[in-house]
Write an enzyme that holds these catalytic residues in place. Structure first.
Site, PDB file in Angstrom:
ATOM      1  N   TYR A 101      55.012  46.580  42.943  1.00  0.00           N
ATOM      2  CA  TYR A 101      54.940  45.440  44.129  1.00  0.00           C
ATOM      3  C   TYR A 101      56.089  45.341  44.811  1.00  0.00           C
ATOM      4  O   TYR A 101      56.350  45.181  45.861  1.00  0.00           O
ATOM      5  CB  TYR A 101      54.790  44.012  43.030  1.00  0.00           C
ATOM      6  CG  TYR A 101      55.006  43.219  43.813  1.00  0.00           C
ATOM      7  CD1 TYR A 101      53.605  42.387  44.117  1.00  0.00           C
ATOM      8  CD2 TYR A 101      55.795  42.307  43.929  1.00  0.00           C
ATOM      9  CE1 TYR A 101      53.809  40.993  44.604  1.00  0.00           C
ATOM     10  CE2 TYR A 101      55.879  41.100  44.338  1.00  0.00           C
ATOM     11  CZ  TYR A 101      54.343  40.658  45.329  1.00  0.00           C
ATOM     12  OH  TYR A 101      54.698  38.929  45.351  1.00  0.00           O
TER      13      TYR A 101
ATOM     14  N   SER B 220      58.616  38.659  49.459  1.00  0.00           N
ATOM     15  CA  SER B 220      58.471  38.611  48.410  1.00  0.00           C
ATOM     16  C   SER B 220      60.630  38.821  48.389  1.00  0.00           C
ATOM     17  O   SER B 220      60.789  39.615  49.327  1.00  0.00           O
ATOM     18  CB  SER B 220      57.426  39.299  47.437  1.00  0.00           C
ATOM     19  OG  SER B 220      58.482  38.896  46.388  1.00  0.00           O
TER      20      SER B 220
END
Length: 236
Positions: free
Chosen positions: A169, A156
């Site tokens: 995350y 990401s």
């Protein structure tokens, strides 16, 4: 037989973790369209995995579902045993499984932290380790691929961009970046190819609660770091 532009993965077996929805489902369909036989891994969503498999097979491709929690070593070992029994070996791993369990930092529980690290980071380690072991066990297949095997780590933009309210995350994605680079350095002499992809915000089920108002979607769009952003998130 040489691969064509529409059949570049002919005779290759590809495992896509988290392949029942979102980016994983898109990757599974794209690889099947290029001739790969695809294992659609899922943790809970059997119906969604079956729908992805059906779409692939209806289009003339080959795909099977397999349930495994990538954060559990026994599940991962069983999945690779299945792949060897069903297909003989593996050429491609797409390490895609990922979750979000969001909380303010001061309110985040150890369980919330650990769950995301276990799935997003430890899951990638376990699957990549077993894939590399399989590539080395099987040996080269020059008629299929110049590489001994290929591993793609789905990361990401938050591997480099901080994300307040999502520290578990972002930490997991930062770990994936150095996991990928360190694996690539170590496994390159064996001709095992390691890459990662770090997408910006894409409209998938994982971020549904973070974009369910126009204001939240606008905030997500500001996190895409390159050039002009679109008016809405790309779908997958």
């Amino acid at each position: 037989m040489a691969a064509t532009s529409a059949n570049r993965l002919q005779n290759q077996i590809a495992l896509i973790t988290g392949g029942s929805s979102g980016i994983g489902a898109g990757v599974a369909k794209a690889m099947a369209a290029e001739g790969a036989s695809v294992i659609v891994n899922y943790a809970h969503s059997a119906d969604e995995a079956a729908a992805v498999v059906k779409e692939i097979t209806d289009a003339g491709g080959q795909a099977v579902p397999f349930q495994a929690d990538v954060s559990k070593e026994d599940d991962v070992l069983a999945m690779f045993d299945f792949i060897r029994e069903k297909f003989g070996t593996l050429q491609i791993l797409v390490n895609n499984s990922g979750i979000q369990v969001d909380a303010k930092f001061v309110d985040m529980t150890l369980a919330q932290w650990q769950k995301v690290i276990d799935v997003n980071l430890t899951g990638q380690f376990l699957c990549a380790r077993e894939a590399a072991r399989e590539f080395l066990r099987r040996g080269p297949q020059q008629d299929i691929s110049a590489a001994l095997g290929k591993i793609i780590c789905m990361s990401s933009v938050h591997e480099v961009i901080p994300w307040a309210g999502h520290v578990n995350y972002a930490t997991s994605k930062g770990g994936i970046m150095l996991l990928m680079k360190s694996m690539a350095q170590e496994l390159a002499p064996h001709k095992i190819r390691i890459n990662s992809i770090a997408p910006g915000a894409i409209a998938t089920p994982i971020n549904l609660t973070a974009r369910d108002t126009p204001e939240e979607e606008k905030d997500l769009l500001t996190l895409i770091p390159y050039g002009e952003v679109e008016e809405s998130l790309p779908q997958c």
